[in-house]
Structures are given as structure tokens and as C-alpha cells.
Motif scaffolding. Structure first.
Motif, PDB file in Angstrom:
ATOM      1  N   PRO A   1      31.061   5.636  18.797  1.00 56.51           N
ATOM      2  CA  PRO A   1      30.618   6.880  18.167  1.00 56.51           C
ATOM      3  C   PRO A   1      31.617   7.441  17.176  1.00 56.51           C
ATOM      4  N   CYS A   2      32.880   7.001  17.248  1.00 59.50           N
ATOM      5  CA  CYS A   2      33.860   7.540  16.316  1.00 59.50           C
ATOM      6  C   CYS A   2      33.684   6.964  14.923  1.00 59.50           C
ATOM      7  N   CYS A   3      33.048   5.833  14.828  1.00 58.75           N
ATOM      8  CA  CYS A   3      32.983   5.152  13.541  1.00 58.75           C
ATOM      9  C   CYS A   3      31.583   5.129  12.937  1.00 58.75           C
ATOM     10  N   ASP A   4      30.549   5.199  13.730  1.00 56.91           N
ATOM     11  CA  ASP A   4      29.188   5.082  13.229  1.00 56.91           C
ATOM     12  C   ASP A   4      28.473   6.408  13.398  1.00 56.91           C
ATOM     13  N   THR A   5      28.288   7.115  12.301  1.00 51.19           N
ATOM     14  CA  THR A   5      27.584   8.393  12.371  1.00 51.19           C
ATOM     15  C   THR A   5      26.196   8.287  11.792  1.00 51.19           C
ATOM     16  N   GLY A   6      25.788   7.108  11.404  1.00 47.40           N
ATOM     17  CA  GLY A   6      24.465   6.939  10.826  1.00 47.40           C
ATOM     18  C   GLY A   6      23.355   7.339  11.769  1.00 47.40           C
ATOM     19  N   ALA A   7      23.482   6.987  13.047  1.00 44.60           N
ATOM     20  CA  ALA A   7      22.439   7.309  14.014  1.00 44.60           C
ATOM     21  C   ALA A   7      22.329   8.817  14.211  1.00 44.60           C
ATOM     22  N   GLU A   8      23.454   9.515  14.220  1.00 42.71           N
ATOM     23  CA  GLU A   8      23.418  10.963  14.389  1.00 42.71           C
ATOM     24  C   GLU A   8      22.739  11.635  13.199  1.00 42.71           C
ATOM     25  N   ARG A   9      23.083  11.195  12.004  1.00 39.44           N
ATOM     26  CA  ARG A   9      22.496  11.814  10.813  1.00 39.44           C
ATOM     27  C   ARG A   9      21.011  11.500  10.705  1.00 39.44           C
ATOM     28  N   VAL A  10      20.618  10.300  11.130  1.00 37.50           N
ATOM     29  CA  VAL A  10      19.197   9.947  11.129  1.00 37.50           C
ATOM     30  C   VAL A  10      18.446  10.816  12.124  1.00 37.50           C
TER      31      VAL A  10
END
Length: 137
Positions: free
Chosen positions: A78-87
Motif C-alpha cells: 500500500p505504500c507504493c501503489d495508490t492506483g486502487a485507492e484513487r480508483v
């Protein structure tokens, strides 16, 4: 013998846990009570309770440069991939009614502005691979 009030009797009874009682109660700070209820309705039909507030917290932590360490599977970073949160936040913005969308956008606007201010545009993504030849003689 005196009769006990019904509320006292009910307070002593064991209560069966409801499904939503077991989930953490995370809410998005800055939203009104009706907007929180609409976000909870959105979470109930899809991603799960507290997921929008967690996505806002992770997005804010990533924008501000802090690493977020949440327990999860080893392949989940979760520290590196924020794409799922923004989606997920975009899905919420499209699914919520008008006033809740405005309030959630007001919460996300400073974070998005800070992210876009630090973002450097990459000319290769505009379809112009050799942009410097257009500028230089």
C-alpha cells in the motif's frame, strides 16, 4: 418485590452482533452526517465498510510523502501503489448523490492540487515523442 424497568432488563440481555458491528467504524473527516450515511450506503453495496475513509487516508499519506503500513498479504504494497485507492475514490464520486459528491470533492481537492503541483508532465504521453525538435530550431 419491585419491578425492574424494561430498559434495565434489556441492558442485561446478551445481544447478537450485527454484521456491521464487527467492521471498524472509519469515516471521512469533513463530511456531514447525511454525506457519511450516503458513503456508508455506497460502501455497503460494494467495497466494504470503512473503505472510502481508508482510501482517503492512504491517498493523503501518499500525497504528503508518508509511507502507509497496513497489515495485508505480502504482495500488497500500500505504500507504493495508490492506483486502487484513487480508483475507489473515483467510483465513489460517480456513485454518490450530488451533495455528498461535492463534500467528498472538497475533501479531496487540496490533496489533488498538491499532487498535481508536484507532478511533472511527461511529453511522451502526449503523443509527441520528439517534443524538443518542435521547440528548438
Amino acid at each position: 418485590m419491585a419491578r425492574r424497568p424494561p430498559a434495565r432488563v434489556r441492558a442485561g440481555l446478551a445481544r447478537a452482533p450485527r454484521p456491521y458491528d464487527t467492521a471498524p467504524r472509519r469515516v471521512v473527516p469533513g463530511l456531514s452526517a447525511p454525506a457519511r450515511r450516503q458513503v456508508a450506503d455506497f460502501e455497503r453495496t460494494g467495497p466494504g465498510p470503512g473503505s472510502v475513509a481508508l482510501a482517503v487516508a492512504r491517498w493523503a499519506a501518499w500525497v504528503h510523502g508518508r509511507r502507509v503500513h497496513e497489515p495485508g498479504p505480502p504482495d500488497d504494497l500500500p505504500c507504493c501503489d495508490t492506483g486502487a485507492e484513487r480508483v475507489l475514490l473515483q467510483r465513489a464520486l460517480h456513485a454518490l448523490p450530488g451533495r455528498a459528491v461535492r463534500e467528498l470533492r472538497a475533501v479531496l481537492a487540496p490533496l489533488d492540487a498538491e499532487y498535481l503541483a508536484r507532478l511533472r508532465p511527461d511529453p511522451r504521453h502526449n503523443g509527441r515523442e520528439r517534443w524538443w525538435t518542435e521547440v528548438l530550431p
